[in-house]
Design an enzyme around this catalytic site. Sequence first.
Site, PDB file in Angstrom:
ATOM      1  N   VAL A 156      11.841  29.841   8.543  1.00  0.00           N
ATOM      2  CA  VAL A 156      12.508  29.236   9.705  1.00  0.00           C
ATOM      3  C   VAL A 156      14.003  29.175   9.405  1.00  0.00           C
ATOM      4  O   VAL A 156      14.427  28.648   8.377  1.00  0.00           O
ATOM      5  CB  VAL A 156      11.939  27.834  10.006  1.00  0.00           C
ATOM      6  CG1 VAL A 156      12.794  27.107  11.035  1.00  0.00           C
ATOM      7  CG2 VAL A 156      10.507  27.943  10.505  1.00  0.00           C
ATOM      8  N   HIS A 171     -32.044  19.025  -4.199  1.00  0.00           N
ATOM      9  CA  HIS A 171     -32.254  19.899  -3.038  1.00  0.00           C
ATOM     10  C   HIS A 171     -32.768  19.077  -1.863  1.00  0.00           C
ATOM     11  O   HIS A 171     -33.619  18.217  -2.066  1.00  0.00           O
ATOM     12  CB  HIS A 171     -33.278  20.978  -3.406  1.00  0.00           C
ATOM     13  CG  HIS A 171     -33.628  21.862  -2.250  1.00  0.00           C
ATOM     14  ND1 HIS A 171     -32.775  22.860  -1.822  1.00  0.00           N
ATOM     15  CD2 HIS A 171     -34.712  21.882  -1.436  1.00  0.00           C
ATOM     16  CE1 HIS A 171     -33.327  23.471  -0.780  1.00  0.00           C
ATOM     17  NE2 HIS A 171     -34.508  22.901  -0.517  1.00  0.00           N
ATOM     18  N   GLY A 227       0.796  -1.241   0.000  1.00  0.00           N
ATOM     19  CA  GLY A 227       0.000   0.000   0.000  1.00  0.00           C
ATOM     20  C   GLY A 227       0.817   1.273   0.000  1.00  0.00           C
ATOM     21  O   GLY A 227       0.305   2.345  -0.308  1.00  0.00           O
ATOM     22  N   GLY A 228       2.090   1.184   0.403  1.00  0.00           N
ATOM     23  CA  GLY A 228       2.991   2.343   0.318  1.00  0.00           C
ATOM     24  C   GLY A 228       2.581   3.501   1.206  1.00  0.00           C
ATOM     25  O   GLY A 228       1.864   3.341   2.202  1.00  0.00           O
ATOM     26  N   GLY A 233       1.409  23.287   2.991  1.00  0.00           N
ATOM     27  CA  GLY A 233       0.778  22.503   1.926  1.00  0.00           C
ATOM     28  C   GLY A 233      -0.264  21.592   2.548  1.00  0.00           C
ATOM     29  O   GLY A 233      -0.602  21.737   3.740  1.00  0.00           O
TER      30      GLY A 233
HETATM   31  C1  LIG Z   1       0.784  12.601   5.365  1.00  0.00           C
HETATM   32  C2  LIG Z   1       0.417  12.365   3.931  1.00  0.00           C
HETATM   33  C3  LIG Z   1      -0.902  12.499   3.533  1.00  0.00           C
HETATM   34  C4  LIG Z   1      -1.251  12.290   2.218  1.00  0.00           C
HETATM   35  N1  LIG Z   1      -2.565  12.420   1.860  1.00  0.00           N
HETATM   36  C5  LIG Z   1      -2.924  12.241   0.571  1.00  0.00           C
HETATM   37  C6  LIG Z   1      -4.292  12.340   0.192  1.00  0.00           C
HETATM   38  O1  LIG Z   1      -5.167  12.591   1.018  1.00  0.00           O
HETATM   39  N2  LIG Z   1      -4.615  12.142  -1.103  1.00  0.00           N
HETATM   40  C7  LIG Z   1      -3.659  11.863  -2.054  1.00  0.00           C
HETATM   41  O2  LIG Z   1      -3.999  11.707  -3.219  1.00  0.00           O
HETATM   42  N3  LIG Z   1      -2.355  11.762  -1.712  1.00  0.00           N
HETATM   43  C8  LIG Z   1      -1.968  11.935  -0.430  1.00  0.00           C
HETATM   44  N4  LIG Z   1      -0.656  11.794  -0.081  1.00  0.00           N
HETATM   45  C9  LIG Z   1       0.329  11.489  -1.140  1.00  0.00           C
HETATM   46  C10 LIG Z   1       0.295  10.020  -1.530  1.00  0.00           C
HETATM   47  O3  LIG Z   1       0.446   9.220  -0.380  1.00  0.00           O
HETATM   48  C11 LIG Z   1       1.398   9.713  -2.529  1.00  0.00           C
HETATM   49  O4  LIG Z   1       1.288  10.599  -3.621  1.00  0.00           O
HETATM   50  C12 LIG Z   1       1.291   8.291  -3.054  1.00  0.00           C
HETATM   51  O5  LIG Z   1       1.387   7.373  -2.000  1.00  0.00           O
HETATM   52  C13 LIG Z   1       2.388   8.016  -4.082  1.00  0.00           C
HETATM   53  O6  LIG Z   1       2.320   6.696  -4.498  1.00  0.00           O
HETATM   54  P1  LIG Z   1       3.567   5.953  -5.142  1.00  0.00           P
HETATM   55  O7  LIG Z   1       3.061   4.604  -5.511  1.00  0.00           O
HETATM   56  O8  LIG Z   1       4.180   6.797  -6.174  1.00  0.00           O
HETATM   57  O9  LIG Z   1       4.659   5.838  -3.981  1.00  0.00           O
HETATM   58  P2  LIG Z   1       4.596   5.294  -2.497  1.00  0.00           P
HETATM   59  O10 LIG Z   1       3.213   5.227  -1.989  1.00  0.00           O
HETATM   60  O11 LIG Z   1       5.586   6.097  -1.738  1.00  0.00           O
HETATM   61  O12 LIG Z   1       5.074   3.786  -2.629  1.00  0.00           O
HETATM   62  C14 LIG Z   1       6.361   3.432  -2.939  1.00  0.00           C
HETATM   63  C15 LIG Z   1       6.633   2.054  -2.392  1.00  0.00           C
HETATM   64  O13 LIG Z   1       7.872   1.593  -2.914  1.00  0.00           O
HETATM   65  C16 LIG Z   1       8.574   0.892  -1.915  1.00  0.00           C
HETATM   66  N5  LIG Z   1       9.981   0.911  -2.312  1.00  0.00           N
HETATM   67  C17 LIG Z   1      10.786   1.993  -2.466  1.00  0.00           C
HETATM   68  N6  LIG Z   1      11.988   1.615  -2.925  1.00  0.00           N
HETATM   69  C18 LIG Z   1      11.940   0.270  -3.055  1.00  0.00           C
HETATM   70  C19 LIG Z   1      12.876  -0.699  -3.515  1.00  0.00           C
HETATM   71  N7  LIG Z   1      14.090  -0.354  -3.959  1.00  0.00           N
HETATM   72  N8  LIG Z   1      12.508  -1.987  -3.499  1.00  0.00           N
HETATM   73  C20 LIG Z   1      11.268  -2.366  -3.068  1.00  0.00           C
HETATM   74  N9  LIG Z   1      10.351  -1.483  -2.648  1.00  0.00           N
HETATM   75  C21 LIG Z   1      10.674  -0.187  -2.658  1.00  0.00           C
HETATM   76  C22 LIG Z   1       8.241   1.667  -0.651  1.00  0.00           C
HETATM   77  O14 LIG Z   1       8.443   0.860   0.497  1.00  0.00           O
HETATM   78  C23 LIG Z   1       6.779   2.019  -0.880  1.00  0.00           C
HETATM   79  O15 LIG Z   1       5.920   1.052  -0.353  1.00  0.00           O
HETATM   80  C24 LIG Z   1      -0.270  11.961   1.253  1.00  0.00           C
HETATM   81  C25 LIG Z   1       1.060  11.812   1.642  1.00  0.00           C
HETATM   82  C26 LIG Z   1       1.400  12.006   2.958  1.00  0.00           C
HETATM   83  C27 LIG Z   1       2.843  11.839   3.373  1.00  0.00           C
END
Ligand SMILES: Cc1cc2nc3c(=O)[nH]c(=O)nc-3n(C[C@H](O)[C@H](O)[C@H](O)COP(=O)(O)OP(=O)(O)OC[C@H]3O[C@@H](n4cnc5c(N)ncnc54)[C@H](O)[C@@H]3O)c2cc1C
Length: 471
Positions: A238, A450, A40-41, A183
């Site tokens: 800051v 409505h 789920g990342g 942000g």
């Molecule tokens: C506090 C917070 C709140 C957020 N709220 C929202 C929201 O409400 N709505 C929204 O749209 N977005 C939100 N975001 C942003 C959103 O979470 C990210 O844009 C999204 O998760 C990006 O997805 P991704 O698949 O690109 O990367 P990620 O979700 O970062 O996933 C990358 C994955 O790759 C894995 N990985 C990295 N390198 C390796 C490797 N070499 N080998 C194996 N695995 C690896 C990591 O462990 C991770 O699980 C939020 C982010 C944060 C921090």
Amino acid sequence: MSKSFDVVVIGAGTGGYVAAIRASQLGKTVAVVEKQSALGGTCLIWGCIPTKALLEHAHALKVIQQASEWGVTIPSGTPTINMTQVHVRKDKIVGGLTKGIEFLFKKHKIAWVKGTARLAGPGTVEVVDGDKQTLEAKEIIIATGSAPRSVPSVSIDHTRIITSDEAIHLKDVPASLVILGSGAVGVEFASIYRRFGSEVTIIELVQRLVPVEDEAVSAELEKSFKKQGITVLTGTKVTKATSSASGVSIEAETPDGKTKKIAADILLVATGRGPVTTGLGAEEAGVAMERGYIKVDDLYRTSVPGISAIGDVITLGTGVHPQLAHVSSMEGVITAERIAGKHVQPLNYDHVPGCTYCDPEIGSVGLTEAQAKERGYDVTIGVFPFGVLGRARMAGESEGFVKIVADKKYDEVLGVHMIGPRSTELVAEAVLALRLECTVEELIKTIHAHPTFSEAVGEAAHAAHGAAIHM
Ligand SMILES: Cc1cc2nc3c(=O)[nH]c(=O)nc-3n(C[C@H](O)[C@H](O)[C@H](O)COP(=O)(O)OP(=O)(O)OC[C@H]3O[C@@H](n4cnc5c(N)ncnc54)[C@H](O)[C@@H]3O)c2cc1C
């Protein structure tokens, strides 16, 4: 012996896991390498899901704090938040959703390889720890995401000077919290911890909160935050932050050039996120990079044939790439479909909705008024306040407005910006309107039920034609 797949995805965030499912649906054999112990990342483990769960707790507390207005009698005492129960509930939600992706992987026969992946030559991915092995792939999709980053004057110690990764797990409500950056992440935590009882100060370098939003939205949020007792310091930089066992001392330069000293229990750094590529071997594999991000074309192909990249880790080389879960997922779908030979088209990044779940919440899509003017449009706007709506009054949520930005010449809707109740849901109508190149007239002719919050969208369209009905 190495195992072979049509597609190997590196990273199981909202980009990677969605790309894997779509590729599997299209008949590809797929493996996903993920170094975390859950799928789920960022979104599921540290981002969208846990923060919005905390915000729902904040909302529940808000309603209970206003119990007398709702005619609900609460036994004497001030309602407070129990952080242990908050975390139990939040973790249950996160756990349920990550398990849900495991189920989807099984359903689609996607192999989850547990470990850290590295590019190891054409069509080869090496898993260097965990379930060590070599994977052969016809196509590789890099979806390694992003991680919090700080500013040069502040070093994160993860105890007193923290990032969002720690802010979702705080055992106690800090008496005082300073947030660096306004942000989406910064203002969401401001809303959460202010409602939980912290004294919150938010510091923003730019002259206004939520700088990517329409200026009217920024002004409305600042007004509301101040009303809620959040201290807002915009145009403030800051310059130093020192932590000790008892707290953090912060020095900031105010717009008049003076130094302001602030003491707090916790400093939350919410100044953005940087790409995760360390140890990936992308440069060694010949993948072109830009400022640490992986450079891709408009269909997410890197400079190396057979290697694509999506999500937070990429740059398209055309301005800021939105780091959002739904953007990464859509890029994952497009990439999987391209790999499977389907006809795909580049994403229109002007049509990406932005949702910020602070209180009051923000939903926006398309050009702001300023951006539309910069692009040379003869701009007309229509604004309708939620306060006039019956539905908003019933909910006791009457702050904010819907603002439509349109082109006078062709009447086309260019952008919709809203702050107020249910804005993160209402924006869906606006996204479709932009996708269908809708005119203001068509929004006026669309029947809005409505009494609903969505009437504010219809009324803002009427207002853009100079004739709101209920104003
Ligand atoms: C506090 C917070 C709140 C957020 N709220 C929202 C929201 O409400 N709505 C929204 O749209 N977005 C939100 N975001 C942003 C959103 O979470 C990210 O844009 C999204 O998760 C990006 O997805 P991704 O698949 O690109 O990367 P990620 O979700 O970062 O996933 C990358 C994955 O790759 C894995 N990985 C990295 N390198 C390796 C490797 N070499 N080998 C194996 N695995 C690896 C990591 O462990 C991770 O699980 C939020 C982010 C944060 C921090």
